[in-house]
Design an enzyme around this catalytic site. Sequence first.
Site, mmCIF file in Angstrom:
data_model
loop_
_atom_site.group_PDB
_atom_site.id
_atom_site.type_symbol
_atom_site.label_atom_id
_atom_site.label_comp_id
_atom_site.label_asym_id
_atom_site.label_seq_id
_atom_site.Cartn_x
_atom_site.Cartn_y
_atom_site.Cartn_z
ATOM 1 N N HIS A 212 2.962 2.674 5.501
ATOM 2 C CA HIS A 212 4.180 2.011 5.050
ATOM 3 C C HIS A 212 5.387 2.636 5.723
ATOM 4 O O HIS A 212 5.290 3.683 6.349
ATOM 5 C CB HIS A 212 4.283 1.996 3.526
ATOM 6 C CG HIS A 212 4.559 3.320 2.878
ATOM 7 N ND1 HIS A 212 5.540 4.189 3.314
ATOM 8 C CD2 HIS A 212 4.017 3.907 1.800
ATOM 9 C CE1 HIS A 212 5.583 5.229 2.530
ATOM 10 N NE2 HIS A 212 4.662 5.104 1.608
ATOM 11 N N ARG B 254 -5.259 -8.377 3.489
ATOM 12 C CA ARG B 254 -4.234 -8.797 2.524
ATOM 13 C C ARG B 254 -3.268 -9.755 3.192
ATOM 14 O O ARG B 254 -2.862 -9.547 4.334
ATOM 15 C CB ARG B 254 -3.473 -7.589 1.971
ATOM 16 C CG ARG B 254 -2.450 -7.983 0.884
ATOM 17 C CD ARG B 254 -1.857 -6.779 0.181
ATOM 18 N NE ARG B 254 -0.843 -6.120 0.966
ATOM 19 C CZ ARG B 254 0.391 -5.803 0.521
ATOM 20 N NH1 ARG B 254 0.739 -6.122 -0.713
ATOM 21 N NH2 ARG B 254 1.248 -5.176 1.288
ATOM 22 N N GLU C 282 2.280 -8.619 -9.078
ATOM 23 C CA GLU C 282 3.283 -7.638 -8.669
ATOM 24 C C GLU C 282 4.550 -7.633 -9.509
ATOM 25 O O GLU C 282 4.998 -6.589 -9.952
ATOM 26 C CB GLU C 282 3.655 -7.870 -7.199
ATOM 27 C CG GLU C 282 2.474 -7.713 -6.260
ATOM 28 C CD GLU C 282 2.818 -8.111 -4.842
ATOM 29 O OE1 GLU C 282 3.246 -7.235 -4.070
ATOM 30 O OE2 GLU C 282 2.675 -9.300 -4.513
ATOM 31 N N ASP D 111 6.795 -3.449 -6.716
ATOM 32 C CA ASP D 111 7.629 -4.628 -6.916
ATOM 33 C C ASP D 111 7.976 -4.834 -8.377
ATOM 34 O O ASP D 111 9.070 -5.301 -8.700
ATOM 35 C CB ASP D 111 6.928 -5.869 -6.353
ATOM 36 C CG ASP D 111 7.017 -5.927 -4.836
ATOM 37 O OD1 ASP D 111 8.107 -6.203 -4.324
ATOM 38 O OD2 ASP D 111 6.009 -5.659 -4.173
ATOM 39 N N ARG E 17 -0.369 2.055 -6.270
ATOM 40 C CA ARG E 17 0.615 3.098 -6.557
ATOM 41 C C ARG E 17 1.255 3.592 -5.265
ATOM 42 O O ARG E 17 0.602 3.718 -4.245
ATOM 43 C CB ARG E 17 -0.039 4.291 -7.265
ATOM 44 C CG ARG E 17 -0.793 3.930 -8.521
ATOM 45 C CD ARG E 17 -1.614 5.106 -9.043
ATOM 46 N NE ARG E 17 -0.775 6.071 -9.737
ATOM 47 C CZ ARG E 17 -0.718 7.353 -9.446
ATOM 48 N NH1 ARG E 17 -1.425 7.839 -8.451
ATOM 49 N NH2 ARG E 17 0.046 8.173 -10.141
ATOM 50 N N ARG F 143 11.881 -4.840 0.724
ATOM 51 C CA ARG F 143 10.606 -4.277 0.284
ATOM 52 C C ARG F 143 10.852 -3.142 -0.697
ATOM 53 O O ARG F 143 11.810 -2.387 -0.580
ATOM 54 C CB ARG F 143 9.810 -3.772 1.482
ATOM 55 C CG ARG F 143 9.224 -4.888 2.304
ATOM 56 C CD ARG F 143 8.251 -4.374 3.350
ATOM 57 N NE ARG F 143 7.479 -5.500 3.845
ATOM 58 C CZ ARG F 143 6.403 -5.992 3.250
ATOM 59 N NH1 ARG F 143 5.948 -5.447 2.163
ATOM 60 N NH2 ARG F 143 5.767 -7.030 3.766
#
Length: 947
Positions: free
Chosen positions: A157, A430, A556, A596, A634, A772
């Site tokens: 990320h 995903r 989410e 989120d 997480r 994000r």
Amino acid sequence: MAKQLKTPARATSPSTNKDAPLKEDIRLLGRLLGDVLRDQQGEAVFQVVENIRQTAVRFRREADVQAGAELNKLLKKLTKEQTISVVRAFSYFSHLANIAEDQHHNRRRRAHLLAGSAPQEGSVAYALEKLHGAGVTGAAVRKFFKDALIAPVLTAHPTEVQRKSILDAEHEIARLLAQRDLPMTAKERAENTERIHARVTTLWQTRLLRYTKLTVEDEINNALSYYRMTFLRELPALYEDIEGEIAEQYPQRSSGGNTYRDLPSYVQMGSWIGGDRDGNPNVNADTMQLALARQSTTILDFYLEEVHALGAELSVSTFLAGVSPEVNALAELSPDTSPHRADEQYRRALIGIYARLAATARAFGAINILRQEVGPGKPYQAATEFSSDLLILVDSLKARHGDALIKPRLANLLRASEIFGFHLATLDMRQSSDVHERVLGELFNRAQVESAYASLPEDKKIELLLAELNEPRLLYSPYIDYSDETNSELAILRTAQDIRQRYGSRAIRNYIISHTETVSDLLEVLLLQRETGLLRTEANHGSAGAGELMVIPLFETIPDLRLAATIMEQVMAIPLVRKLIAKQGDLQEVMLGYSDSNKDGGFLTSNWELYKAETQLVQVFNNAGVKLRLFHGRGGTVGRGGGPSYEAILAQPAGTVNGQIRLTEQGEIIASKFSNPEIGRRNLALLVAATLEASLMPHPSDSKHTKKLAEFENVMDELSELAYQAYRDLVYETPGFTDYFFSATPIAEISELNIGSRPASRKATRRIEDLRAIPWGFSWGQCRLLLPGWYGFGSAIEQWLAQGENKAKRVAILRAMFAEWPFFATLLSNMDMVLSKTDLAVASRYSEMVVDKKLRNSIFKRIVGEHERTSSCLTLINGKKERLANNPLLARSIKNRFAYLDPLNHLQVELIKRHRTEMRDGKVDERVRRGIHLSINGIAAGLRNTG
């Protein structure tokens, strides 16, 4: 840096002597960093660093206005070159302090073991002892391990800040530091110091940052470095530890044998890197192929190395010890015909196994086999064939007094082959639900089935999707042109099938749907699988359906979490879906998003809605006769579901674990947990221990407990609604808040940083809704407010207490919740940790970057007020005026970092001011940008869980 960068004075306590080696290590590393700074940059720069540190300490300790003015003056006087050097010095100290702390954790654990102390909380031995004391039988424990799946899933990320070169240098410093705990001569100690000095010099002369944008390939390679450092050896070794601990706690067995090797691989690794394309246009079919190719190369290189080493070790002669007929058969298949090894059947067998592994690696595309095999071999068709060959060696040795020869290497290699196969880690796929809708909309339209699929009401979508799933023909035609998006998505699914055939079914087995909001979101992915051959239905195969990929919804946002149980109840009632679940062993996974939901509703509401969604899902799954596996998305920060994994798993609602859990490990948290092999093994053990306890410890079920839990849950419902209102009012309903956020945090600069292949925002806007959750939380961490981890709690508690006539009674309820309810205790413990890292004085410097003075004062005043309310309410409940009073080790760790962390924050503010001024003038100085990015790295390293 010893005298130069002193560790702050610490109050004496019973643990002071225990921490003396840590202080010694930090002083050593600080002194060496100071020496390097002098050598490389000169005495003048060194003195500048010291002046800034001392002034920052005075500003913190005394809230001294004059010190603040002096600090401003010092920072403004720095040349751009000096600024870079100062930022690097404080950043590297954060990195070195982390190494020293990790080493101290290892040292303290070893001290406990040497002292014969009782098992520590969080260890598997502690969990087994606790279970045994609660009357849980050995049979129940063995059944748990037989059925369990515990899967840490590594993800990339945009806050991943570590370069592999830096990791390698730090790994060597950690190794050298650990050596200093051994007896050493004066000369050996001096040589060790010289080697550490050399490595610190290497760090100083190595780029901390990437100057080019990080690619998915870089992220794949970065993740694989942790396998080489930790997972390949430590995970099999953990199995061995656990087998021994089970045998010690539960020595009686109903069948023969003295090990638990009959247990399957209950801990398996997962990955999103190369398969997670939600919001990342750089992930496609090619990156999936690349990820598996690199993963396969990594594990096969490991197997080749270990088999070669075994060949050197197993020099057993048939003149002295016999071998089984099966070993003889393996030896006869070996390309090794040397008369010198005519009586060394194990060696010959291993040479043959090596040849087969080398051939397998070449079949997967490897071109550089480190050691040339003796002769050609036939590639293994599956990893199970390799495991079977190793098991032949194990059985033969065991039957011929060779047990001692199994454990050093062969046993762990066999276990590794069962854990990692030829794929290393399961790659998840995903994608966002809206992409699936667009792709199917085009397929329906081009096939002249439905021209406006996206506009259909939900019931009509479900009807159409189910009808299409029962059609024998496909929507897709090779004779029709489709959009690039549709072609790409279909190619990805076809590639998934190829990968499964090539590397085994465990290589890819999960398809996660981001933003799942309806039943049709799941059915769409089933239809896309049908279109690409991954799903077989009765209609197109004439037999009961079977899907190769499990379709997993990801809930989410707050509204999505509230609908999760209803959606799953409806989807599992569909006969086709229920048949597919039956083929999956009556097990279905559901993923829950922490990031989120937090950005959407705030810390308290996010945690509570996750808790409620889990309890509702358990009920729905129990009614359907389906086993639930939860996948916890997480992050690193508490605001993104972070905090200690052990406590988090134990705080899960009853019935939600049951031996099945997957959870993400992200960004710099991966480095924190797994860059040190010993700490990596302990973190893996924590997951096993927590899952074991959460699954098997009896839960109170008497009416008194049920009534009290219901009361606690009712209180949480009320608190959550109040906290939600307070959070939403600030973040989404306060005019100008977005401008404040973009000005008072380094979000814009983080977006420019080359630390991830994924954009920081889903859309090219400044709307917080489109940002994000990861950079949202990361930005608040950088400016030391960490707002997503606490905001709204104080307002909720204050308002709730004011609503009742008897405030004392309400306070007593909150204290009972903290004392008796693991969920609430963990919630407050995590918030306590976040508040300990929050610093309003430092944050005030960031707020000064908001040009609109009225807006700045208004919003910062609200944040300060909520912080004060939250702190006082936390004290009211847990009875502790000091933060982290129940965790003095962590409290000292955080406090000791501030003297080195604060200057980085002050420097970052100064650099951002310069950068933004230059941007307005149309001039960008790369040295200033580099300084900002270096400070981001140092602050992230200092706080350790900010991403």
